[in-house]
Structures are given as C-alpha cells and as structure tokens.
Design a protein around this motif. Structure first.
Motif, PDB file in Angstrom:
ATOM      1  N   ASN A 185      41.380  -3.488 -33.017  1.00  0.00           N
ATOM      2  CA  ASN A 185      40.346  -3.227 -34.013  1.00  0.00           C
ATOM      3  C   ASN A 185      39.078  -2.722 -33.329  1.00  0.00           C
ATOM      4  OD1 ASN A 185      41.899  -4.033 -36.194  1.00  0.00           O
ATOM      5  ND2 ASN A 185      41.211  -6.171 -36.092  1.00  0.00           N
ATOM      6  N   LYS A 234      49.234  -2.026 -44.344  1.00  0.00           N
ATOM      7  CA  LYS A 234      48.263  -3.118 -44.316  1.00  0.00           C
ATOM      8  C   LYS A 234      48.311  -3.946 -45.603  1.00  0.00           C
ATOM      9  CE  LYS A 234      43.346  -4.034 -43.429  1.00  0.00           C
ATOM     10  NZ  LYS A 234      42.035  -3.410 -43.143  1.00  0.00           N
ATOM     11  N   GLU A 251      48.490   2.444 -37.330  1.00  0.00           N
ATOM     12  CA  GLU A 251      49.248   1.297 -37.810  1.00  0.00           C
ATOM     13  C   GLU A 251      48.986   0.080 -36.935  1.00  0.00           C
ATOM     14  OE1 GLU A 251      50.722  -0.932 -39.980  1.00  0.00           O
ATOM     15  OE2 GLU A 251      51.258   1.041 -40.769  1.00  0.00           O
ATOM     16  N   GLN A 252      48.896  -1.079 -37.584  1.00  0.00           N
ATOM     17  CA  GLN A 252      48.754  -2.343 -36.854  1.00  0.00           C
ATOM     18  C   GLN A 252      50.066  -3.125 -36.823  1.00  0.00           C
ATOM     19  OE1 GLN A 252      46.261  -3.193 -35.138  1.00  0.00           O
ATOM     20  NE2 GLN A 252      44.371  -2.357 -35.993  1.00  0.00           N
ATOM     21  N   THR A 302      40.246   4.915 -36.817  1.00  0.00           N
ATOM     22  CA  THR A 302      39.840   5.467 -38.110  1.00  0.00           C
ATOM     23  C   THR A 302      38.793   6.563 -37.933  1.00  0.00           C
ATOM     24  OG1 THR A 302      40.392   3.463 -39.353  1.00  0.00           O
ATOM     25  CG2 THR A 302      38.719   4.907 -40.307  1.00  0.00           C
ATOM     26  N   GLU A 332      42.344   4.439 -45.282  1.00  0.00           N
ATOM     27  CA  GLU A 332      42.701   3.019 -45.277  1.00  0.00           C
ATOM     28  C   GLU A 332      42.476   2.392 -46.654  1.00  0.00           C
ATOM     29  OE1 GLU A 332      41.646  -1.044 -42.717  1.00  0.00           O
ATOM     30  OE2 GLU A 332      40.548   0.809 -42.362  1.00  0.00           O
ATOM     31  N   ASP A 373      46.232   6.286 -42.679  1.00  0.00           N
ATOM     32  CA  ASP A 373      45.557   5.172 -42.014  1.00  0.00           C
ATOM     33  C   ASP A 373      46.097   3.834 -42.514  1.00  0.00           C
ATOM     34  OD1 ASP A 373      43.822   3.647 -40.524  1.00  0.00           O
ATOM     35  OD2 ASP A 373      41.981   4.575 -41.291  1.00  0.00           O
ATOM     36  N   GLU A 374      46.851   3.146 -41.682  1.00  0.00           N
ATOM     37  CA  GLU A 374      47.374   1.797 -41.929  1.00  0.00           C
ATOM     38  C   GLU A 374      48.095   1.661 -43.275  1.00  0.00           C
ATOM     39  OE1 GLU A 374      45.600  -1.700 -40.504  1.00  0.00           O
ATOM     40  OE2 GLU A 374      43.964  -0.678 -39.468  1.00  0.00           O
TER      41      GLU A 374
END
Length: 252
Positions: A51, A179, A207-208, A56, A98, A175-176
């Motif tokens: 993070n 999530k 991606e997380q 982003t 996101e 974006d993600e």
C-alpha cells in the motif's frame, strides 16, 4: 541545455504500453520517482506492491488524470504523455478505477450505454457482444434495468468491468478488481479475464490478491516507494518465496 528526445514511431513490435522515467507530483508531494514499466501486447501484466507504493498513481498518470511532471508514456510507441484523458480513452483504452466509477442513479443498462459510443439507445448496442458479457457476468443481465447504486459491491465491480469491455478495447487498465469480493465472485472475475486474454486483449492489473495474481499474470512489475523495483515473469516470482518476501513482505 536540454536534449531533444527523438520521436518514437509505432510499430507492431512496440509494447502496448511503456512508461519511461515517469515522475508524478501531486501538489507538493513527489509520488512517482522515475517509473519504468513495459506492458507487452496480448499479455496480462500484474502491477504489485505494498500500500502506498504508487500503483494507483501510475494508473492515473497513464490515463492523464494526473499529469506526469517528467518522463514519457507511450501507447503502441506513440507518445500520449500530454494527451487529455478523453483522447487517451479514444485510443481503445478502458480504465476501471478502484472506486469503480459507477453512476449510481443510472440503471445497469444506462451505465453500459454510456460507454457504447456507437449506440444512442440500447437497441443499437452490439447484441452478440452483450450476450458474451452476460455469459461472463450473469448479474449484469439479471439487474439490467435496476439502479446500479442498489447492487452489491461484487455486482458493481462486474458492471464496471462490463462497461469497460462493452466495446472492443486494445488495452484494459483495472485497479484492484477483486478488492472486497467474495471468493465465488473472484472466480467469476478470473474466468472473465482469462477469456479476455484469450481474445488478445492486453491487460494491466493492479491487484492485492496474490492468488489472483498468480493465476492470471503473464508478466509482473513490483513497485516500492514510487519506483518499479522488479519486473519479469509472474511465474518466476510465484516460484521464488525469498523474492516475494523481499519485495512484498509476504509469500504467494
């Protein structure tokens, strides 16, 4: 004395997307510190990092939402660094932020219609493509006439991706997408991206969810402190737990 940078001409061999020494400032804050990133054609490139690493900001800089203060952003070899966001989108690029960017007061149909530039009403939308999207995301069809703001988080994410692909795109920037989603919806999202890859669409994905990244990624770039600190094949990173710990502080 400044040096004139020679123009770059588009060729079939050029990467779909390339960032060269990109710096981005947001107000007084220097967020990106010389990002070098290559997104090969027809592949899914994962952009990973802790993070606050600058992921982003990188996507928003590519799309012209934030202006690069230094460096170049190249799309198919052509410099798009100073283009406004609508002009970049017209280069067959779709971006899913996101926050998904859903118009809550509009129906699902109206959200997709806004992105279908060749259609003035739903009857002019590509029916074959819509049926393909409905196959990917049944919830889009089920809630076609419902206000998008009333949908669950996973359903909104499906609408956001569906809107991005309602017309053929050469490049998707997302974006993600997983999530906050339930595992069953994540599996549907993975299946959708696998189909898009098979169709030859180039995808850049922040991606997380590392299982998601391992399953889908062809190539990978890892960011830290506003720079790309590692780039290579996703499979190589997935197989190297020491490198994962070093770059991400966790293991795939």
């Amino acid at each position: 004395m400044s040096t004139q940078v020679p123009p770059i001409h588009s060729t079939a061999a050029a990467p779909m997307l390339e960032l060269r020494g990109v710096h981005t400032h947001i107000g007084a804050y220097h967020i990106l510190h010389g990002v070098d990133l290559t997104v090969p054609r027809g592949q899914l490139t994962m952009l990973l990092g802790r993070n606050g690493a600058g992921k982003t900001t990188t996507l928003r800089t590519i799309m012209g939402l934030w202006q690069a203060s230094q460096g170049r952003v190249l799309l198919g070899g052509e410099d798009i660094t100073r283009l406004p966001t609508p002009a970049i989108a017209r280069q067959s690029v779709a971006y899913v932020p996101e926050n998904m960017g859903i118009f809550a007061d509009l129906s699902v149909k109206e959200n997709l219609l806004l992105a279908a530039r060749q259609a003035r009403h739903a009857g002019q939308m590509d029916e074959e493509r819509l049926q393909w999207i409905f196959g990917l995301f049944p919830a889009v069809q089920k809630f076609w006439n419902h206000p998008a703001g009333k949908l669950s988080g996973g359903q909104k994410q499906m609408v956001a991706v569906a809107r991005a692909i309602v017309e053929p795109r050469d490049l998707l920037i997302i974006d993600e997408p997983s999530k906050g989603l339930a595992p069953a919806i994540i599996h549907k999202m993975i299946a959708a991206f696998e189909q898009l890859k098979a169709a030859g669409v180039t995808i850049l994905l922040v991606e997380q969810n590392l299982a998601f990244a391992k399953r889908l990624g062809d190539s990978v770039a890892v960011m830290d402190n506003g720079r790309v600190v590692h780039a290579g094949r996703m499979a190589d990173l997935a197989a190297d737990t020491d490198l994962q710990q070093s770059l991400l502080g966790l293991a795939l």
